[in-house]
Design an enzyme around this catalytic site. Structure first.
Site, PDB file in Angstrom:
ATOM      1  CG  ASN A 104      -1.385  10.709  -0.940  1.00  0.00           C
ATOM      2  OD1 ASN A 104      -0.601   9.857  -1.334  1.00  0.00           O
ATOM      3  ND2 ASN A 104      -2.562  10.923  -1.516  1.00  0.00           N
ATOM      4  CB  VAL A 111      -0.980  13.920   6.579  1.00  0.00           C
ATOM      5  CG1 VAL A 111      -0.987  12.475   6.099  1.00  0.00           C
ATOM      6  CG2 VAL A 111       0.407  14.333   7.037  1.00  0.00           C
ATOM      7  CB  CYS A 112      -4.464  13.651   1.914  1.00  0.00           C
ATOM      8  SG  CYS A 112      -6.038  13.101   1.266  1.00  0.00           S
ATOM      9  CG  LEU A 113      -3.839   8.178   6.519  1.00  0.00           C
ATOM     10  CD1 LEU A 113      -3.437   7.307   5.330  1.00  0.00           C
ATOM     11  CD2 LEU A 113      -2.824   8.019   7.641  1.00  0.00           C
ATOM     12  CG  ASP A 144      -8.112  11.447  -1.057  1.00  0.00           C
ATOM     13  OD1 ASP A 144      -8.574  12.575  -1.323  1.00  0.00           O
ATOM     14  OD2 ASP A 144      -8.219  10.916   0.069  1.00  0.00           O
TER      15      ASP A 144
END
Length: 184
Positions: A104, A111-113, A144
């Protein structure tokens, strides 16, 4: 009527300057909200916050996360936060400054949040983001990803993923990519 208020405000400012005081800098709504968020922080004991530009620049700060569980146990990861003046109507910009092998977080630190993107709402705060980042280290999400290679390894072979994480955190190579040591 509006001009009357501006005149009064200008007179008050001139009077304060005449007394030798520096001009008062008004805080934006975003700065006020961020100040409140920071004073109400309830961080896990494995997270710390610092202000590299001093306490006068609340809109830019860093958070260090030291996971106490999972694949990243023993690592130390630094994140920079840039908070927009329209906060909380826009989410802060968060980057991981520590190069990490993670599904992520890409190698550039993006950052994938979800709460930093489409799921951001003004009722969320800095505390929520820090807990979200902490959760990424205890429960990485291969569904994701930003780093698709790491996500595929986590999904298909968790033991190999753990080996790659340990090697990267120790300052080794994963494939052709070198990682700096980030073990405590």
């Amino acid at each position: 009527m509006i001009k009357l208020f501006k005149v009064k405000e200008k007179q008050r400012e001139i009077a304060e300057n005449a007394k030798g005081k520096p001009p008062v800098k008004k805080q934006t709504a975003g700065e006020l909200r961020l100040h409140r968020d920071i004073t109400e922080l309830n961080l896990p004991k494995t997270c710390t916050i610092s202000f590299p530009n001093g306490k006068d620049d609340l809109m830019n700060f860093e958070v260090t996360i030291r996971p106490d569980d999972g694949f990243y146990l023993g690592g130390s990861f630094l994140f920079s936060f840039q908070v927009p003046f329209v906060y909380p109507h826009e989410a802060p910009k968060v980057k991981c400054k520590t190069k990490v092998y993670h599904p992520n977080i890409d190698l550039e630190g993006n950052v994938c949040l979800n709460i930093l993107r489409e799921d951001w709402k003004p009722v969320l705060n800095v505390n929520t983001i820090i807990y979200g980042l902490f959760h990424l280290f205890t429960q990485p999400n291969y569904e994701d990803p930003l780093n698709h290679d790491a996500a595929a390894v986590l999904r298909d072979n968790p033991k190999m993923f753990e080996s790659h994480v340990r090697r990267a955190m120790a300052g080794g190579y994963v494939g052709q990519t070198s990682f700096p040591r980030c073990m405590q």
